[in-house]
Design a protein around this motif. Structure first.
Motif, PDB file in Angstrom:
ATOM      1  N   GLY A  71      18.670  20.558  16.072  1.00  0.00           N
ATOM      2  CA  GLY A  71      18.636  20.330  14.634  1.00  0.00           C
ATOM      3  C   GLY A  71      17.231  20.485  14.077  1.00  0.00           C
ATOM      4  N   GLY A  72      17.141  20.508  12.779  1.00  0.00           N
ATOM      5  CA  GLY A  72      15.860  20.606  12.098  1.00  0.00           C
ATOM      6  C   GLY A  72      15.435  19.265  11.541  1.00  0.00           C
ATOM      7  N   ALA A  73      14.238  19.234  10.977  1.00  0.00           N
ATOM      8  CA  ALA A  73      13.723  18.030  10.325  1.00  0.00           C
ATOM      9  C   ALA A  73      13.114  18.438   8.985  1.00  0.00           C
ATOM     10  CB  ALA A  73      12.683  17.340  11.188  1.00  0.00           C
ATOM     11  N   LEU A  74      13.588  17.815   7.929  1.00  0.00           N
ATOM     12  CA  LEU A  74      12.969  17.960   6.617  1.00  0.00           C
ATOM     13  C   LEU A  74      12.141  16.706   6.404  1.00  0.00           C
ATOM     14  CD1 LEU A  74      12.521  19.350   3.903  1.00  0.00           C
ATOM     15  CD2 LEU A  74      14.650  18.288   3.092  1.00  0.00           C
ATOM     16  N   ILE A  75      10.828  16.870   6.331  1.00  0.00           N
ATOM     17  CA  ILE A  75       9.913  15.733   6.253  1.00  0.00           C
ATOM     18  C   ILE A  75       9.345  15.654   4.843  1.00  0.00           C
ATOM     19  CG2 ILE A  75       7.832  14.698   7.194  1.00  0.00           C
ATOM     20  CD1 ILE A  75       8.431  16.275   9.802  1.00  0.00           C
ATOM     21  N   VAL A  76       9.580  14.503   4.200  1.00  0.00           N
ATOM     22  CA  VAL A  76       9.196  14.303   2.807  1.00  0.00           C
ATOM     23  C   VAL A  76       8.308  13.069   2.715  1.00  0.00           C
ATOM     24  CG1 VAL A  76      10.081  13.853   0.484  1.00  0.00           C
ATOM     25  CG2 VAL A  76      11.358  15.354   2.035  1.00  0.00           C
ATOM     26  N   SER A  77       7.140  13.223   2.101  1.00  0.00           N
ATOM     27  CA  SER A  77       6.255  12.072   1.914  1.00  0.00           C
ATOM     28  C   SER A  77       6.867  11.139   0.869  1.00  0.00           C
ATOM     29  CB  SER A  77       4.866  12.540   1.461  1.00  0.00           C
ATOM     30  OG  SER A  77       4.945  13.199   0.218  1.00  0.00           O
ATOM     31  N   GLN A  78       6.794   9.840   1.137  1.00  0.00           N
ATOM     32  CA  GLN A  78       7.364   8.868   0.207  1.00  0.00           C
ATOM     33  C   GLN A  78       6.577   7.564   0.273  1.00  0.00           C
ATOM     34  OE1 GLN A  78      11.508   8.805  -0.189  1.00  0.00           O
ATOM     35  NE2 GLN A  78      11.403   7.262  -1.780  1.00  0.00           N
ATOM     36  N   PHE A  79       5.537   7.480  -0.561  1.00  0.00           N
ATOM     37  CA  PHE A  79       4.679   6.301  -0.543  1.00  0.00           C
ATOM     38  C   PHE A  79       5.423   5.046  -0.973  1.00  0.00           C
ATOM     39  CE2 PHE A  79       4.292   7.093  -5.043  1.00  0.00           C
ATOM     40  CZ  PHE A  79       4.014   5.847  -5.599  1.00  0.00           C
ATOM     41  N   THR A  80       6.563   5.190  -1.650  1.00  0.00           N
ATOM     42  CA  THR A  80       7.290   4.006  -2.092  1.00  0.00           C
ATOM     43  C   THR A  80       7.898   3.214  -0.935  1.00  0.00           C
ATOM     44  OG1 THR A  80       9.296   5.284  -2.533  1.00  0.00           O
ATOM     45  CG2 THR A  80       7.768   4.958  -4.382  1.00  0.00           C
ATOM     46  N   LEU A  81       7.883   3.770   0.283  1.00  0.00           N
ATOM     47  CA  LEU A  81       8.315   2.985   1.446  1.00  0.00           C
ATOM     48  C   LEU A  81       7.348   1.836   1.716  1.00  0.00           C
ATOM     49  CD1 LEU A  81       9.492   5.746   3.956  1.00  0.00           C
ATOM     50  CD2 LEU A  81      10.915   4.232   2.569  1.00  0.00           C
ATOM     51  N   ALA A  82       6.174   1.866   1.095  1.00  0.00           N
ATOM     52  CA  ALA A  82       5.188   0.795   1.249  1.00  0.00           C
ATOM     53  C   ALA A  82       5.393  -0.314   0.215  1.00  0.00           C
ATOM     54  CB  ALA A  82       3.772   1.363   1.115  1.00  0.00           C
ATOM     55  N   ALA A  83       6.456  -0.234  -0.558  1.00  0.00           N
ATOM     56  CA  ALA A  83       6.666  -1.184  -1.654  1.00  0.00           C
ATOM     57  C   ALA A  83       6.649  -2.634  -1.186  1.00  0.00           C
ATOM     58  CB  ALA A  83       7.983  -0.887  -2.355  1.00  0.00           C
ATOM     59  N   ASP A  84       5.875  -3.438  -1.885  1.00  0.00           N
ATOM     60  CA  ASP A  84       5.868  -4.888  -1.679  1.00  0.00           C
ATOM     61  C   ASP A  84       6.613  -5.490  -2.863  1.00  0.00           C
ATOM     62  OD1 ASP A  84       5.406  -7.599  -1.387  1.00  0.00           O
ATOM     63  OD2 ASP A  84       3.220  -7.438  -1.440  1.00  0.00           O
ATOM     64  N   THR A  85       7.762  -6.088  -2.586  1.00  0.00           N
ATOM     65  CA  THR A  85       8.589  -6.673  -3.643  1.00  0.00           C
ATOM     66  C   THR A  85       8.648  -8.195  -3.535  1.00  0.00           C
ATOM     67  OG1 THR A  85      10.583  -6.400  -2.291  1.00  0.00           O
ATOM     68  CG2 THR A  85      10.024  -4.599  -3.804  1.00  0.00           C
ATOM     69  N   SER A  86       7.655  -8.763  -2.868  1.00  0.00           N
ATOM     70  CA  SER A  86       7.694 -10.204  -2.594  1.00  0.00           C
ATOM     71  C   SER A  86       7.473 -11.071  -3.832  1.00  0.00           C
ATOM     72  CB  SER A  86       6.670 -10.568  -1.511  1.00  0.00           C
ATOM     73  OG  SER A  86       5.364 -10.233  -1.937  1.00  0.00           O
ATOM     74  N   SER A  87       6.861 -10.526  -4.869  1.00  0.00           N
ATOM     75  CA  SER A  87       6.682 -11.326  -6.079  1.00  0.00           C
ATOM     76  C   SER A  87       6.841 -10.441  -7.305  1.00  0.00           C
ATOM     77  CB  SER A  87       5.304 -11.997  -6.087  1.00  0.00           C
ATOM     78  OG  SER A  87       4.283 -11.036  -6.153  1.00  0.00           O
ATOM     79  N   GLY A  88       7.340 -11.037  -8.354  1.00  0.00           N
ATOM     80  CA  GLY A  88       7.514 -10.309  -9.603  1.00  0.00           C
ATOM     81  C   GLY A  88       8.614  -9.275  -9.513  1.00  0.00           C
ATOM     82  N   ASN A  89       8.669  -8.460 -10.554  1.00  0.00           N
ATOM     83  CA  ASN A  89       9.724  -7.450 -10.650  1.00  0.00           C
ATOM     84  C   ASN A  89       9.211  -6.031 -10.524  1.00  0.00           C
ATOM     85  OD1 ASN A  89      11.835  -9.325 -11.099  1.00  0.00           O
ATOM     86  ND2 ASN A  89      11.094  -9.592 -13.192  1.00  0.00           N
ATOM     87  N   ARG A  90       7.907  -5.880 -10.371  1.00  0.00           N
ATOM     88  CA  ARG A  90       7.324  -4.556 -10.219  1.00  0.00           C
ATOM     89  C   ARG A  90       6.744  -4.445  -8.821  1.00  0.00           C
ATOM     90  NH1 ARG A  90       2.102  -1.931 -12.871  1.00  0.00           N
ATOM     91  NH2 ARG A  90       2.639   0.238 -12.499  1.00  0.00           N
ATOM     92  N   PRO A  91       7.220  -3.482  -8.019  1.00  0.00           N
ATOM     93  CA  PRO A  91       6.698  -3.372  -6.649  1.00  0.00           C
ATOM     94  C   PRO A  91       5.226  -2.985  -6.644  1.00  0.00           C
ATOM     95  CG  PRO A  91       8.302  -1.624  -7.110  1.00  0.00           C
ATOM     96  CD  PRO A  91       8.224  -2.477  -8.322  1.00  0.00           C
ATOM     97  N   GLY A  92       4.529  -3.468  -5.629  1.00  0.00           N
ATOM     98  CA  GLY A  92       3.134  -3.098  -5.419  1.00  0.00           C
ATOM     99  C   GLY A  92       3.047  -2.145  -4.237  1.00  0.00           C
TER     100      GLY A  92
END
Length: 145
Positions: A71-92
């Motif tokens: 199989g192949g691999a499509l690799i996509v950068s996604q900085f939102t995987l670093a989201a910190d949602t521990s406080s408030g409503n807007r991820p850091g």
């Protein structure tokens, strides 16, 4: 590094209406370099993904790797995987690597996956991308170094 793997029948990424990366059966890998990540961690993650047995064998059991299935691999950068949602409503996103460091690790990771013997297609780092996929299973797996 963080990665979200999706076993796919097909996947593609477009930027401004043009397809920049596309695969048939294989893995869509959304990847995020975290602050402090190293090339060694990218290499380790690539090797683990290449051998991860999440594709069905002839008996229908998840017993084959993307290498086994060619199989192949499509690799996509996604900085939102670093989201910190521990406080408030807007991820850091302060735990994500800085853009220049993240881009270098993203390209290194894609090269490391390719060095495992997997055909690699990529998105475009930092671009507004549209990702389309047909999830097979569905099988979605979270990995982190």
């Amino acid at each position: 590094m963080r990665a979200l793997l999706q076993r796919v029948s097909e996947a593609r990424v477009t930027v401004e209406g043009a397809v920049v990366g596309e695969i048939g059966p294989g893995l869509l890998i959304l990847v995020c370099a975290m602050a402090g990540d190293t090339q060694a961690e990218a290499d380790k993650l690539a090797a683990k993904i290449a051998k991860l047995r999440i594709f069905k064998d002839d008996a229908g059991k998840m017993n084959r790797s993307v290498l086994d299935t060619h199989g192949g691999a499509l690799i996509v950068s996604q900085f939102t995987l670093a989201a910190d949602t521990s406080s408030g409503n807007r991820p850091g996103f302060s735990t994500a690597a800085a853009p220049a460091e993240g881009e270098a690790l993203y390209h290194h990771f894609a090269g490391a996956v390719q060095a495992q013997g997997i055909a690699v297609a990529t998105g475009r780092f930092g671009a507004d991308m549209k990702v389309a996929l047909v999830n097979d299973g569905p099988v979605t797996i979270w990995m982190e170094t």
